[in-house]
Design an enzyme around this catalytic site. Structure first.
Site, PDB file in Angstrom:
ATOM      1  N   GLY A  60       4.219 -39.627  23.904  1.00 45.20           N
ATOM      2  CA  GLY A  60       6.043 -39.400  24.076  1.00 45.20           C
ATOM      3  C   GLY A  60       6.658 -40.932  24.894  1.00 45.20           C
ATOM      4  N   GLU A  97      -2.141 -41.856  23.159  1.00 44.39           N
ATOM      5  CA  GLU A  97      -2.086 -42.622  22.313  1.00 44.39           C
ATOM      6  C   GLU A  97      -0.489 -42.434  21.822  1.00 44.39           C
ATOM      7  OE1 GLU A  97      -2.130 -37.663  21.539  1.00 44.39           O
ATOM      8  OE2 GLU A  97      -4.615 -37.725  21.760  1.00 44.39           O
ATOM      9  N   PRO A  98      -0.001 -43.422  22.541  1.00 51.44           N
ATOM     10  CA  PRO A  98       1.311 -44.917  21.407  1.00 51.44           C
ATOM     11  C   PRO A  98       1.116 -44.553  19.996  1.00 51.44           C
ATOM     12  CG  PRO A  98      -0.266 -45.773  22.020  1.00 51.44           C
ATOM     13  CD  PRO A  98      -0.977 -44.922  22.323  1.00 51.44           C
ATOM     14  N   GLY A  99       2.200 -43.628  19.220  1.00 49.03           N
ATOM     15  CA  GLY A  99       2.670 -44.075  17.828  1.00 49.03           C
ATOM     16  C   GLY A  99       4.219 -45.539  18.159  1.00 49.03           C
ATOM     17  N   ARG A 149      15.261 -40.029   9.468  1.00 44.61           N
ATOM     18  CA  ARG A 149      15.627 -39.266  11.169  1.00 44.61           C
ATOM     19  C   ARG A 149      16.790 -38.918  12.344  1.00 44.61           C
ATOM     20  NH1 ARG A 149      13.943 -42.775  15.111  1.00 44.61           N
ATOM     21  NH2 ARG A 149      12.638 -41.433  15.993  1.00 44.61           N
ATOM     22  N   TYR A 203      16.344 -35.566  13.527  1.00 43.71           N
ATOM     23  CA  TYR A 203      16.716 -35.566  14.739  1.00 43.71           C
ATOM     24  C   TYR A 203      17.763 -35.619  15.236  1.00 43.71           C
ATOM     25  CZ  TYR A 203      11.659 -35.473  13.584  1.00 43.71           C
ATOM     26  OH  TYR A 203      10.519 -35.273  12.787  1.00 43.71           O
ATOM     27  N   CYS A 234      23.030 -37.062  -2.912  1.00 43.04           N
ATOM     28  CA  CYS A 234      23.688 -35.814  -2.391  1.00 43.04           C
ATOM     29  C   CYS A 234      23.803 -34.574  -1.964  1.00 43.04           C
ATOM     30  CB  CYS A 234      23.681 -34.982  -4.365  1.00 43.04           C
ATOM     31  SG  CYS A 234      23.849 -35.796  -5.868  1.00 43.04           S
ATOM     32  N   GLU A 235      23.587 -35.040  -0.641  1.00 45.50           N
ATOM     33  CA  GLU A 235      24.066 -33.716   0.517  1.00 45.50           C
ATOM     34  C   GLU A 235      24.528 -35.311   1.275  1.00 45.50           C
ATOM     35  OE1 GLU A 235      20.560 -32.197   2.522  1.00 45.50           O
ATOM     36  OE2 GLU A 235      20.088 -32.077   0.292  1.00 45.50           O
ATOM     37  N   TYR A 248       8.146 -43.390  12.134  1.00 46.15           N
ATOM     38  CA  TYR A 248       8.255 -41.692  11.712  1.00 46.15           C
ATOM     39  C   TYR A 248       9.190 -42.073  10.404  1.00 46.15           C
ATOM     40  CZ  TYR A 248       5.708 -40.185  15.294  1.00 46.15           C
ATOM     41  OH  TYR A 248       4.646 -40.614  16.113  1.00 46.15           O
TER      42      TYR A 248
END
Ligand SMILES: *Cc1c(COP(=O)(O)O)cnc(C)c1O
Length: 418
Positions: free
Chosen positions: A227, A268-270, A307, A311, A337-338, A365
């Protein structure tokens, strides 16, 4: 990427425009020097000796990125049996891999047991079945500390209505299963969600886990998840990792003194390790002026980087083809096409058709969430490592789009050209 002599460069003085020239656009580029910088920073933040960092590989699963992190000394956090297999293929030892799935069936867990990795279980029903099937395989238990945190409800995982983990109120039930099955609990885990800014939130979650831990005498490690937020623009806010490291190290030392064993402290860092190392280079297809807006339309869309749309994530955008020209205001949009808007009313140095734009923070991500929507190819990936640029994934082609499609012969009749 920095501006030097009126030109953007990656580490080793590599010019991003040379990369799009050589490998085409759109192109993901990762700079291993930045992964190393982040690795050193997070290690320096935690003074507790037995601290271990498992890279949460769903952020970016290119096998070369996994190897860069393995060489730095990271373990691996995985969420699917496929990620476990990628980790093994990259050369991680089974015991350096943690498997933290959510909502998988007992069959997948049984497959993963055969691979010998560490297993994290996040619900009572599966814990009970697992304990009966594999009483001799030690497990970690994912606890939900019910802390509301994170930048966005989709990435917040620790709150009371969340599907993740076993409520800390259900610890007595966990203990009954442990007793009935004879299973060993070797670790306790939590992951409250993404993008926690406040060191106090980490500490509050940690306290809840440490409270639960006194009930489990066989612990080898405690895993406080991740996080850690990174800045999304110059001066943007980020987790105060040094404050988290100092507070947790002190508190965990105290806990271990009382527990009478020096446990391993795991994170657990991503995003923290790989987000800033990534750049997404795209070509401007069209500059379009409407009554209200100047659009820069690029040769990419939500199929490659979702993203911002999923998000509301912010990615800085710069024009690498025109580093020092005068600025104008653009809304940067994709070709899907959106509506797929990468940034509204962004100040960019004047954009011409053909210019290469760069979206920053594209290491986590981004490619890993890319798709073939609109039947577009997924981009190539390049890793800048020790001053050299390496192609680490080829751009897709028509064969890739048709692979695994099975044609029905009766539908395949050749049409006679009119
Ligand atoms: C996704 C995930 C992480 C990594 O989160 P970041 O915000 O990228 O650091 C860590 N642990 C678990 C269990 C995850 O699912």
């Amino acid at each position: 990427m920095q501006l030097e002599n009126n030109q953007y460069t990656l580490s080793g003085g590599i010019n991003p425009l040379d990369l799009t020239e050589q490998f085409g656009a759109p192109l993901y580029v990762y700079d291993s020097a930045i992964i190393e910088r982040q690795w050193k920073r997070i290690n320096a933040a935690f003074s507790y000796k037995k601290t271990k960092f498992n890279y949460a590989c769903k952020a970016n699963t290119n096998i070369n990125i996994l190897r860069v992190l393995k060489d730095l000394g990271a373990g691996l956090d995985t969420v699917s049996v496929q990620e476990v297999r990628l980790g093994l293929a990259a050369g991680f030892t089974a015991q350096d891999i943690m498997y933290t799935p959510n909502g998988v069936g007992i069959d997948e867990l049984a497959d993963v047991v055969k691979l010998g990795v560490r297993i994290n279980i996040d619900n009572i029903s599966i814990l009970e079945q697992f304990g009966q099937m594999f009483p001799n395989v030690p497990v970690c238990v994912r606890i939900n500390p019910h802390i509301m945190a994170g930048g966005n409800s989709k990435i917040s995982t620790g709150h009371i209505d969340s599907k993740f983990g076993i409520s800390f109120h259900q610890v007595p039930h966990v203990l009954r299963i442990v007793k009935a099955t004879g299973i060993t609990v070797e670790g306790l885990h939590m992951h409250t969600g993404s993008e926690i800014l406040d060191a106090e939130v980490f500490v509050r979650g940690a306290e809840i886990l440490m409270n639960a831990a006194v009930n489990f005498p066989d612990l080898d490690f405690m895993d406080f998840g991740s996080g850690f937020k990174v800045p999304y623009y110059e001066g943007g806010n980020e987790t105060d990792i040094e404050a988290v490291g100092e507070k947790i190290s002190a508190r965990f030392t105290e806990f271990c003194d009382n527990y009478n064993r020096e446990l391993t402290l795991v994170f657990e860092p991503g995003k923290f390790l790989v987000s800033e190392a990534g750049y997404f280079l795209v070509k401007t297809n069209v500059v379009k002026t409407t009554l209200s807006t100047v659009f820069a339309g690029i040769d990419s869309g939500l199929n490659h980087l979702i993203r911002p749309m999923l998000y509301d994530a912010h990615h800085e955008i710069i024009n690498v083809s025109n580093p020092v020209g005068r600025s104008r205001i653009y809304t940067v949009v994709g070709y899907i096409c959106e509506t797929d808007t990468f940034g509204v009313n962004r100040k960019l140095t004047e954009v011409h058709e053909g210019d290469i734009l760069c979206l920053r923070n594209a290491g986590a991500y981004c490619f890993s969430m890319a798709s073939n929507y609109n039947s577009r190819f997924r981009p190539a990936e390049v890793l800048v490592h020790n001053g050299k640029a390496h192609l680490i994934r080829k751009r897709e082609n028509m064969e890739d789009l048709l692979r695994n499609q099975v044609e029905i012969p009766a539908l395949k009749r050749e049409e006679v050209a009119a």
